[in-house]
Scaffold this active site. Structure first.
Site, short mmCIF file in Angstrom:
data_model
loop_
_atom_site.label_atom_id
_atom_site.label_comp_id
_atom_site.label_asym_id
_atom_site.label_seq_id
_atom_site.Cartn_x
_atom_site.Cartn_y
_atom_site.Cartn_z
N GLU A 178 24.04 18.25 39.05
CA GLU A 178 23.66 19.38 39.90
C GLU A 178 22.33 19.16 40.61
OE1 GLU A 178 23.16 23.14 37.83
OE2 GLU A 178 22.99 24.25 39.70
N LYS B 42 27.95 19.33 41.25
CA LYS B 42 27.68 20.78 41.44
C LYS B 42 26.57 20.95 42.46
CE LYS B 42 26.33 24.94 38.91
NZ LYS B 42 26.55 25.72 37.70
P1 13P Z 1 24.11 30.36 40.09
O1 13P Z 1 25.56 30.36 40.47
O2 13P Z 1 23.59 31.71 39.69
O3 13P Z 1 23.25 29.66 41.11
O4 13P Z 1 23.97 29.50 38.76
C1 13P Z 1 24.67 28.35 38.64
C2 13P Z 1 23.94 27.42 37.77
O5 13P Z 1 24.44 26.97 36.77
C3 13P Z 1 22.57 27.03 38.15
O6 13P Z 1 22.16 25.94 37.38
#
Ligand code: 13P
Length: 349
Positions: free
Chosen positions: A187, A229
């Site tokens: 991510e 992500k």
């Molecule tokens: P949000 O969808 O609230 O941005 O959170 C996703 C997430 O796992 C952030 O690390």
């Protein structure tokens, strides 16, 4: 007796299951500090028990968990917690057919020498922690890097060094996950804080992702056993000019097409502060356009949980209403993952 569905075994199979058609991931891995902020908004004190009750309520929402949720990202506390009746929360998730996952990063910390920028920490002893989490049932993990767009004095950020430092950590994390038999959710979040326009977000997201994949390949990460992500390509929250749904969808897909190899099985977006409905509409528009080399789905925290938190308000008597709210958002996002969401479906909840 609960009949367990056959669980996927290889990294590739787990990654494919996480992005199965019409399904996506529930990010319920808020750190103790973040969940307290969410609970403050609904006048609820954050304690071990209230956090447990709230998350147990989500994981027992069988319509969502059996229908649209392929996996749940947990926080360290939750993966070890038991439901009120003594059943481990991990087991409740597994019994619904979803996969348990775990957040393993230790947060974004100030990057020395680069004011206003951060690097995510948590590599020390990560191999040992991953092994322990695997034994607790984790099939996948998550590590979030944070890239901020803006100005610090007379400099603009992000710097290339910040992107490189974060991507290097993401690649080391991903390699360690795969060694332990855990699928890494990778991510790199380009924040939507600030007043930048959508094209600046596109530029920074493209720079981040193109460097990220070079780094993952150098670290011998098997892309087939990963899930990306990312943020969507979107204007900053304070931008004067908002991009429409179609523009966000088109620019996001364009950046992904330029940077993400087709070997990656799936991309599960974060919601990042978008409204619930925008997060759904954007995802649906991308999937409706079709002809994509990877599956595109959701891994939302706020956009899946905000309505449920509001309906719950910390009161046990509101459990059913909160579960209805969660089930509804899960259903809408499941449709979006198939490109079949329509605005008028929101009102027939
Ligand atoms: P949000 O969808 O609230 O941005 O959170 C996703 C997430 O796992 C952030 O690390």
């Amino acid at each position: 007796m609960v009949v367990m569905t056959k669980s996927p075994q290889t990294l590739e199979d787990v990654a494919m299951a996480m992005v199965a058609p019409g399904k996506g991931i529930l990010a319920a891995d808020e750190s103790s500090g973040t969940i307290k902020k969410r609970f403050d908004k609904i006048n609820t004190v954050s304690t071990d028990d209230t956090r447990r009750d709230y998350r147990e309520m989500l994981f027992r929402t069988s319509a969502a968990m059996r229908g649209q949720i392929s996996g749940v990202i947990l926080y360290d506390e939750t993966i070890k917690q038991k439901a009120k009746d003594g059943t481990p929360l991990v087991q409740i998730i597994e019994q619904s057919g979803a996969l348990p996952g775990i957040k393993v990063d230790e947060g974004a910390k100030a990057l020395a020498g680069f004011p206003g920028e951060t690097v995510t920490e948590g590599l020390d002893k990560l191999r040992e922690r991953l092994t322990a989490y695997r034994e607790l049932g984790a099939r996948f993990a998550k590590w979030r890097a944070v890239i901020d767009i803006g100005r610090k004095g007379d400099r603009t950020i992000p710097t290339l060094y910040c992107i490189k430092a974060n991507n290097h950590a993401l690649a080391r994390y991903a390699a360690l996950c795969q060694e332990t038999g855990i699928v890494p959710i990778i991510e790199p979040e380009v924040l939507m804080d600030g007043d930048h326009d959508i094209d600046r977000c596109a530029e920074v997201t493209e720079a981040t992702l193109s460097h990220l994949f070079a780094e993952l390949i150098q670290h011998r990460v098997k892309l087939e056993g990963t899930v990306l992500k990312p943020n969507m390509v979107i204007a900053g929250k304070l931008a004067g000019k908002r991009a429409g749904i179609e523009e966000v969808a088109e620019k996001t897909v364009r950046v992904l097409a330029r940077t993400v190899p087709a070997a990656v099985p799936g991309i599960a977006f974060l919601s990042g502060g978008q409204s619930d409905e925008d997060a759904t509409a954007h995802l649906s528009a991308m999937n409706a356009a079709g002809n994509l080399p990877w599956r595109l789905t959701f891994s939302y925290g706020r956009a899946l949980q905000a309505a449920a938190q509001k309906a719950w308000g910390g009161k046990p008597e509101n459990t059913a209403a909160a579960q209805r709210a969660f089930a509804h958002r899960a259903k809408m996002n499941g449709l979006a993952a198939a490109g079949k969401w329509k605005q008028d479906l929101e009102t027939v909840a």
